[in-house]
Write an enzyme that holds these catalytic residues in place. Structure first.
Site, PDB file in Angstrom:
ATOM      1  NE  ARG A  71       0.685  12.092   9.570  1.00 34.29           N
ATOM      2  CZ  ARG A  71       0.615  10.942  10.251  1.00 34.29           C
ATOM      3  NH1 ARG A  71       1.007  10.886  11.514  1.00 34.29           N
ATOM      4  NH2 ARG A  71       0.147   9.849   9.669  1.00 34.29           N
TER       5      ARG A  71
ATOM      6  CG  LEU B  67      -1.819  -1.221   1.400  1.00 31.63           C
ATOM      7  CD1 LEU B  67      -2.830  -0.974   2.515  1.00 31.63           C
ATOM      8  CD2 LEU B  67      -2.509  -1.596   0.100  1.00 31.63           C
TER       9      LEU B  67
ATOM     10  CG  ASN C  87      -2.669  -4.008  12.442  1.00 32.33           C
ATOM     11  OD1 ASN C  87      -1.976  -4.898  11.963  1.00 32.33           O
ATOM     12  ND2 ASN C  87      -3.518  -3.272  11.730  1.00 32.33           N
TER      13      ASN C  87
ATOM     14  N   GLY D 163      -9.275   4.467   2.468  1.00 30.13           N
ATOM     15  CA  GLY D 163      -8.929   3.589   3.580  1.00 30.13           C
ATOM     16  C   GLY D 163      -8.157   2.365   3.121  1.00 30.13           C
TER      17      GLY D 163
ATOM     18  CE  LYS E  31       4.132   7.792   4.257  1.00 30.89           C
ATOM     19  NZ  LYS E  31       3.328   7.656   5.488  1.00 30.89           N
TER      20      LYS E  31
ATOM     21  N   GLY F  77      -1.341   6.523   0.156  1.00 33.77           N
ATOM     22  CA  GLY F  77      -1.552   7.639   1.094  1.00 33.77           C
ATOM     23  C   GLY F  77      -0.869   8.897   0.567  1.00 33.77           C
TER      24      GLY F  77
ATOM     25  CB  ALA G   5      51.303  17.078  -5.172  1.00 36.36           C
TER      26      ALA G   5
END
Ligand code: UD1
Ligand code: MG
Length: 447
Positions: free
Chosen positions: A16, A9, A168, A81, A23, A12, A361
């Site tokens: 936030r 899933l 859960n 949901g 995300k 979403g 160098a």
């Protein structure tokens, strides 16, 4: 083994995170969280993997398509949901008859070994964990025999249920046929007005199907919702990598300051001094020593090589055994043969350095004309004088030399010395006379 499929899933919004990057594309250990979730599904042996994405993030969709193909994408629009999200994957799994596991795209530390126990049960299996702070999680309601009766979301829980700390994780497994037939019964009559995946537990019980919880470690199932949690996940990930490296015999006097990537390959017998960063794609062979404050990505470091302090290895740097790359040296897309050295203040980009060659160098491989990149080849045993500019494309032969300060625009044959600088002019006494004259002038001016 029964065939396995995973539904990840990732639909979403992730608001936030307060980030323009979706995300699940935020990295942990240099790898997108979603890729960690896909890795776990692959390691579980899932022959079908479906990622549920939102319509709002085309880049997540593109990411999934690039890795797994179009068939691995299911779109959930709008997001109503977690149960609704799993249902969105049903069409993509049409014809699949084995077990499905549901995981999230934002749990980057979850490994196959943490959740493999969820397969093979009767009915519905939920992966739970003991939460230090259960706030916000769904609570697992267990009966006297430890059987799983229901999951109640934080928002729906009674004060008594809120004291439960067995939570859960979100991971759930069942046969595909049971999962989708239960999902069809889920309603959204709850405080959020969402279709909760967690409701399938009670629905399964009501049908007389088995339900059980198996436990995982809290750190392994941690989910990322905000930047602070992303940083926590990164810290946990780093500490796992460091512990694994040290267990293999990697010597790190200050492990907390060493930053690994998800794919850093580091053999036992390597030493990593403090404050070293490994970007993706690094392989280090035994006996190599990475000195403090070095930054290494996309590079291979051979046995007993020494890098740093303050060195930068970029993609395509391939260092043979016993190579030395010293302070303020940058190497990109250059193969350095065994025993070759570039110890100070140098840029080597696009080319090769033969075995035992020494780069003085201040040497620069001038690889770019503003439009194209060109290669510089330095032969075996060659000695490049300090402050040499090698203007690519150019080749310095085996056992050849360049004088200090040379600007090399033409190939140097094997064994030759190339000098490419203005001849020195020395004027005896000139400086002394000049100094005296100027001092006298300054005095006369009263300064
Ligand atoms: C969910 C669980 C909760 C559990 C917690 C663990 C439910 C109802 N609750 O709560 O029991 O303790 O995870 O972290 O399942 N997603 C979609 N589409 C949606 C909604 C969510 O793809 O419509 C995805 C999100 O991107 C996320 C995952 O599902 O990856 C979980 O969603 P989230 O809203 O974080 O659920 P929680 O409220 O944390
Ligand atoms: Mg969540």
């Amino acid at each position: 083994m029964t065939a396995r499929a995973a539904i990840i899933l990732a639909a979403g919004q992730g608001t936030r995170m307060k980030s323009s990057l979706p995300k699940v594309l935020h990295p942990v250990g240099g790898r997108a969280m979603l890729d960690h979730a896909i890795d776990a599904a692959e390691a579980l042996g899932c022959e079908r993997i479906v990622v549920v994405v939102g319509d709002h993030s085309p880049s997540v969709r593109a990411h999934v398509v690039a890795r797994l193909g179009e068939g691995a994408v299911a779109v959930q629009d709008p997001p109503l949901g977690t149960a609704h999200a799993v249902r969105a994957a049903e069409a993509a799994l049409a014809g699949f008859e084995g077990e499905v596991i549901v995981t999230y795209g934002d749990t980057p530390l979850l490994k196959a070994s943490d959740i493999a126990v969820a397969f093979g049960g009767e009915g519905v299996t939920v992966v739970g964990f003991e939460a230090r702070d259960p706030t916000g999680y769904g609570r697992l309601l267990l009966d006297a025999d430890g059987g799983l009766e229901a999951i109640v979301e934080h928002k729906e829980a009674t004060p008594d249920q809120l004291t439960v700390t067995t939570c859960n994780s979100g991971v759930m497994a069942a046969s595909a046929s049971l999962m989708f037939s239960l999902l069809a019964e889920v309603r959204n009559e709850n405080s959020k007005g969402e279709y909760y995946l967690t409701d399938v537990v009670e629905l399964a019980r009501a049908r007389g199907a088995a339900t059980r919880a198996v436990m995982a470690n809290e750190d392994a199932v941690m989910g990322v919702n905000a930047q602070g949690e992303l940083a926590q996940a990164e810290a946990l990930f780093q500490s796992i990598q460091r512990d694994a490296a040290m267990a293999r015999g990697v010597h790190m006097p200050a492990p907390d300051t060493v930053h690994f990537s998800w794919d850093t390959e580091i053999e036992g017998g390597v030493t990593v001094e403090p404050y070293v960063v490994f970007g993706p794609g690094v392989t280090l062979a035994s006996g190599a020593r990475i000195r403090a404050f070095s930054h290494i990505e996309g590079a291979t470091v051979g046995a007993d090589a020494q890098v740093g302090p303050y060195a930068r290895l970029r993609p395509g740097a391939v260092l043979g055994a016993h190579v030395h790359v010293g302070n303020f040296v940058e190497v990109k897309n250059v193969e350095m043969g065994p025993g070759s050295k570039a110890n100070h203040l140098t840029y080597l980009g696009d080319g090769s350095v033969g075995p035992r060659a020494n780069i003085g160098a201040g040497t620069i491989f001038c690889n770019y004309d503003g439009f194209f990149k060109y290669r510089t080849e330095v032969g075996e045993g060659a000695l490049i004088g300090s402050n040499t500019a090698l203007v690519a494309p150019v080749r310095v032969g085996a056992n050849a030399m360049t004088g200090s300060g040379a600007v090399i625009t033409e190939d140097v044959p094997d064994g030759a010395l190339a000098i490419a600088r203005a001849k020195q002019v020395t004027k005896p006494g000139w400086a002394q006379e000049f100094i005296e004259m100027m001092r006298a002038r300054k005095m006369a001016a009263g300064k």
